[in-house]
Design a protein around this motif. Structure first.
Motif, PDB file in Angstrom:
ATOM      1  N   GLU A  33       0.886  -1.174   0.407  1.00 44.01           N
ATOM      2  CA  GLU A  33       0.272   0.056   0.205  1.00 44.01           C
ATOM      3  C   GLU A  33       0.961   1.407   0.047  1.00 44.01           C
ATOM      4  O   GLU A  33       0.300   2.218  -0.644  1.00 44.01           O
ATOM      5  N   ARG A  34       1.561   0.938   0.470  1.00 44.82           N
ATOM      6  CA  ARG A  34       3.096   2.078   1.298  1.00 44.82           C
ATOM      7  C   ARG A  34       3.237   2.442  -0.385  1.00 44.82           C
ATOM      8  O   ARG A  34       3.376   4.194  -0.646  1.00 44.82           O
ATOM      9  N   ASN A  35       3.965   1.849  -0.909  1.00 46.30           N
ATOM     10  CA  ASN A  35       4.429   2.324  -1.974  1.00 46.30           C
ATOM     11  C   ASN A  35       3.585   1.292  -3.794  1.00 46.30           C
ATOM     12  O   ASN A  35       4.135   1.502  -4.469  1.00 46.30           O
ATOM     13  N   ASN A  36       2.006   2.144  -3.202  1.00 50.52           N
ATOM     14  CA  ASN A  36       0.986   1.321  -4.294  1.00 50.52           C
ATOM     15  C   ASN A  36       1.476   0.106  -5.122  1.00 50.52           C
ATOM     16  O   ASN A  36       1.794   1.321  -6.458  1.00 50.52           O
ATOM     17  N   LEU A  37       1.718  -0.202  -5.078  1.00 52.70           N
ATOM     18  CA  LEU A  37       1.941  -2.089  -5.536  1.00 52.70           C
ATOM     19  C   LEU A  37       1.072  -2.836  -5.584  1.00 52.70           C
ATOM     20  O   LEU A  37      -0.051  -2.911  -4.711  1.00 52.70           O
ATOM     21  N   GLN A  38       0.461  -3.194  -6.836  1.00 53.46           N
ATOM     22  CA  GLN A  38       0.035  -4.605  -6.769  1.00 53.46           C
ATOM     23  C   GLN A  38       0.343  -5.764  -7.591  1.00 53.46           C
ATOM     24  O   GLN A  38       0.842  -6.932  -6.784  1.00 53.46           O
ATOM     25  N   ASN A  39       0.916  -5.557  -8.490  1.00 52.70           N
ATOM     26  CA  ASN A  39       1.565  -6.401  -9.849  1.00 52.70           C
ATOM     27  C   ASN A  39       3.098  -6.866  -8.540  1.00 52.70           C
ATOM     28  O   ASN A  39       4.233  -5.673  -9.175  1.00 52.70           O
ATOM     29  N   ALA A  40       3.265  -7.107  -7.632  1.00 59.29           N
ATOM     30  CA  ALA A  40       4.798  -6.941  -7.384  1.00 59.29           C
ATOM     31  C   ALA A  40       5.703  -7.809  -6.559  1.00 59.29           C
ATOM     32  O   ALA A  40       5.153  -9.427  -6.390  1.00 59.29           O
ATOM     33  N   TYR A  41       6.901  -7.943  -6.638  1.00 56.58           N
ATOM     34  CA  TYR A  41       8.036  -9.027  -5.584  1.00 56.58           C
ATOM     35  C   TYR A  41       8.263  -8.358  -4.657  1.00 56.58           C
ATOM     36  O   TYR A  41       8.732  -7.559  -4.425  1.00 56.58           O
ATOM     37  N   ILE A  42       8.261  -9.119  -4.169  1.00 58.58           N
ATOM     38  CA  ILE A  42       8.379  -8.746  -2.128  1.00 58.58           C
ATOM     39  C   ILE A  42       9.980  -9.905  -1.894  1.00 58.58           C
ATOM     40  O   ILE A  42       9.610 -11.160  -1.765  1.00 58.58           O
ATOM     41  N   ARG A  43      10.244  -8.711  -1.559  1.00 61.22           N
ATOM     42  CA  ARG A  43      11.188  -9.742  -0.433  1.00 61.22           C
ATOM     43  C   ARG A  43      12.497  -8.952   0.463  1.00 61.22           C
ATOM     44  O   ARG A  43      12.724  -8.307   1.281  1.00 61.22           O
ATOM     45  N   PRO A  44      11.540 -10.174   2.101  1.00 61.24           N
ATOM     46  CA  PRO A  44      11.947 -10.287   3.346  1.00 61.24           C
ATOM     47  C   PRO A  44      13.032 -10.629   3.440  1.00 61.24           C
ATOM     48  O   PRO A  44      13.882 -11.757   2.502  1.00 61.24           O
ATOM     49  N   LEU A  45      14.288  -9.866   4.413  1.00 62.00           N
ATOM     50  CA  LEU A  45      15.207 -10.110   4.362  1.00 62.00           C
ATOM     51  C   LEU A  45      15.528 -10.135   5.439  1.00 62.00           C
ATOM     52  O   LEU A  45      15.570  -9.339   6.489  1.00 62.00           O
ATOM     53  N   VAL A  46      16.553 -11.522   6.200  1.00 58.61           N
ATOM     54  CA  VAL A  46      17.051 -11.278   7.983  1.00 58.61           C
ATOM     55  C   VAL A  46      18.280 -11.223   7.836  1.00 58.61           C
ATOM     56  O   VAL A  46      18.596 -11.765   7.987  1.00 58.61           O
ATOM     57  N   TYR A  47      18.696 -10.697   8.597  1.00 58.99           N
ATOM     58  CA  TYR A  47      20.306 -10.121   7.727  1.00 58.99           C
ATOM     59  C   TYR A  47      20.822  -9.681   9.566  1.00 58.99           C
ATOM     60  O   TYR A  47      19.745  -9.454  10.207  1.00 58.99           O
ATOM     61  N   LEU A  48      22.666  -9.955   9.242  1.00 59.99           N
ATOM     62  CA  LEU A  48      22.531 -10.742  11.651  1.00 59.99           C
ATOM     63  C   LEU A  48      23.386  -8.662  11.730  1.00 59.99           C
ATOM     64  O   LEU A  48      24.040  -8.373  10.376  1.00 59.99           O
ATOM     65  N   GLY A  49      23.612  -8.075  12.969  1.00 61.99           N
ATOM     66  CA  GLY A  49      24.883  -7.544  12.880  1.00 61.99           C
ATOM     67  C   GLY A  49      26.109  -7.596  13.092  1.00 61.99           C
ATOM     68  O   GLY A  49      26.778  -8.858  12.508  1.00 61.99           O
ATOM     69  N   GLN A  50      26.522  -7.135  13.840  1.00 63.35           N
ATOM     70  CA  GLN A  50      28.029  -7.261  13.682  1.00 63.35           C
ATOM     71  C   GLN A  50      28.292  -8.582  14.077  1.00 63.35           C
ATOM     72  O   GLN A  50      28.306  -8.577  15.361  1.00 63.35           O
ATOM     73  N   ASN A  51      29.140  -9.392  13.845  1.00 63.91           N
ATOM     74  CA  ASN A  51      30.083 -10.720  14.240  1.00 63.91           C
ATOM     75  C   ASN A  51      30.939 -11.184  13.525  1.00 63.91           C
ATOM     76  O   ASN A  51      30.048 -11.821  12.889  1.00 63.91           O
ATOM     77  N   MET A  52      31.669 -11.225  14.059  1.00 59.71           N
ATOM     78  CA  MET A  52      32.839 -11.728  13.165  1.00 59.71           C
ATOM     79  C   MET A  52      33.423 -13.190  12.956  1.00 59.71           C
ATOM     80  O   MET A  52      34.621 -14.165  12.822  1.00 59.71           O
ATOM     81  N   SER A  53      32.549 -13.488  14.482  1.00 55.51           N
ATOM     82  CA  SER A  53      33.155 -15.042  14.997  1.00 55.51           C
ATOM     83  C   SER A  53      31.931 -16.024  14.296  1.00 55.51           C
ATOM     84  O   SER A  53      30.911 -15.569  13.381  1.00 55.51           O
ATOM     85  N   LEU A  54      32.304 -17.532  14.085  1.00 53.87           N
ATOM     86  CA  LEU A  54      31.363 -17.387  13.597  1.00 53.87           C
ATOM     87  C   LEU A  54      30.513 -18.700  14.219  1.00 53.87           C
ATOM     88  O   LEU A  54      30.035 -20.063  14.418  1.00 53.87           O
ATOM     89  N   GLN A  55      29.337 -17.974  15.423  1.00 54.08           N
ATOM     90  CA  GLN A  55      28.285 -18.418  16.247  1.00 54.08           C
ATOM     91  C   GLN A  55      26.995 -17.454  16.637  1.00 54.08           C
ATOM     92  O   GLN A  55      27.235 -16.432  15.377  1.00 54.08           O
ATOM     93  N   PRO A  56      25.741 -17.789  16.860  1.00 53.92           N
ATOM     94  CA  PRO A  56      24.990 -17.311  16.581  1.00 53.92           C
ATOM     95  C   PRO A  56      25.009 -15.680  16.602  1.00 53.92           C
ATOM     96  O   PRO A  56      25.352 -14.955  17.848  1.00 53.92           O
ATOM     97  N   THR A  57      24.441 -14.785  16.109  1.00 48.37           N
ATOM     98  CA  THR A  57      24.404 -13.267  16.348  1.00 48.37           C
ATOM     99  C   THR A  57      23.170 -12.778  17.086  1.00 48.37           C
ATOM    100  O   THR A  57      21.905 -13.230  16.527  1.00 48.37           O
ATOM    101  N   GLU A  58      22.533 -11.833  17.747  1.00 49.57           N
ATOM    102  CA  GLU A  58      21.627 -12.067  18.721  1.00 49.57           C
ATOM    103  C   GLU A  58      20.895 -10.194  17.986  1.00 49.57           C
ATOM    104  O   GLU A  58      20.069 -10.473  17.767  1.00 49.57           O
ATOM    105  N   GLU A  59      22.560 -10.137  17.168  1.00 49.23           N
ATOM    106  CA  GLU A  59      21.257  -8.564  16.322  1.00 49.23           C
ATOM    107  C   GLU A  59      20.491  -9.296  15.131  1.00 49.23           C
ATOM    108  O   GLU A  59      21.712  -9.290  14.799  1.00 49.23           O
TER     109      GLU A  59
END
Ligand code: PMP
Length: 296
Positions: A88-114
């Motif tokens: 609605e905010r973008n006035n779109l009907q025929n659209a492709y929607i991209r949800p992305l879940v990405y993580l905050g700072q972390n250079m280790s290979l363990q789960p990130t809280e952010e």
């Protein structure tokens, strides 16, 4: 191409201009590919924009997040509601929607809280176009299911897809077809694969592929239309004998395939079950089927 200075996105609980958003260069996702995402389409229907199988897509997003130890603090219903607001905010009907879940700072290979949650959308033509595709069997295999969760839609998995598509295009083909670790046909870089032989459809079973929502829709439509679908292992040599073939995916919808490794299939696309299912699919996503059911 994906946004202009008018585009609104949802980021971490706020609506903002895409041009005002920024991200952390030390994000674990940016360095190691540990994010999860979705690809969803909405269609203009008589009742306004409809996000096709929205629940299924966000259930898969939550599944992907859980597999990657990402704590996502949104429910499926909240994400569906936000998606309609995004359109609605973008006035779109025929659209492709991209949800992305990405993580905050972390250079280790363990789960990130952010954890960051982005929802954005744009107008996108069918990903593989409208003409029938010439495929090559890729020299790249799909990831071994013991190396990752293949049914999770993880950003890092797409390096495999980029390599496969780039190889196919550099050799003059339109797209790649990837095998699994045992040499059976798995799927395309961003779509599932079906072939037709003697009025029957064949597709790879779950296990080495992304469990495509379009694949499932096609199986349902085939059942409704009395078309037999067998989920089974098969080789490129089996596909060489096919009467027809197609890819399925949210972005690609149903994309006809003309040949694999320069072997052209027996039937013209218009005469295949794939062409019939392509029409049925477009009718279903646009909620037209009960008015305009042009399957024969
Ligand atoms: N396989 C892969 C590797 C994909 O990236 C996609 C696109 N999400 C698909 C299959 C098709 O999945 P869906 O029908 O859910 O879009």
């Amino acid at each position: 191409m994906y946004y202009t200075d008018k585009t609104t996105i949802f980021l971490d609980g706020k609506w903002m201009k895409a041009t005002d958003a920024s991200t952390d260069l030390y994000s674990q996702t940016l360095h190691y590919g540990s994010g999860v995402f979705e690809g969803i389409r909405s269609y203009a229907t008589e009742d306004g924009a409809m996000v096709f199988k929205a629940k299924e897509h966000f259930e898969r997003l939550l599944y992907s997040a859980e597999k990657m130890h990402i704590d996502l603090s949104y429910s499926v219903d909240e994400l569906v509601t936000l998606t309609y607001e995004l359109l609605e905010r973008n006035n779109l009907q025929n659209a492709y929607i991209r949800p992305l879940v990405y993580l905050g700072q972390n250079m280790s290979l363990q789960p990130t809280e952010e954890v960051h949650v982005l929802l954005c959308a744009w107008n996108w033509e069918r990903y593989l176009g409208d003409k029938q595709l010439n495929l090559m069997t890729s020299s790249f295999q799909r990831p071994n299911p013991k190396s990752c969760f293949v049914e999770a839609k993880v950003t890092g998995h797409y390096t495999n897809s980029i390599l496969a598509t780039t190889e196919a295009k550099s050799k003059g083909y339109d797209e790649a077809l990837l095998l699994d670790m045992n040499g059976f046909v798995a799927e395309g870089p961003g779509a599932n694969f079906f072939y037709e032989k003697d009025d029957k459809l064949f597709t790879a079973p779950l296990g080495n592929i992304l469990a495509g929502i379009t694949r499932q829709t096609i199986i349902e439509l085939a059942q409704e239309l009395g078309i037999e679908v067998e989920e089974t292992f098969f080789t490129p040599e089996d596909v060489y004998q096919a009467d027809g073939a197609f890819f399925t995916g949210t972005a690609a919808e149903v994309a006809g395939v003309e040949s694999l490794d320069d072997r052209t299939f027996n039937l013209k696309w218009e005469d295949t079950l794939g062409a019939m299912l392509s029409t049925a699919y477009l009718n279903r996503v646009q909620k037209k089927e009960y008015k305009n059911f042009e399957l024969v």
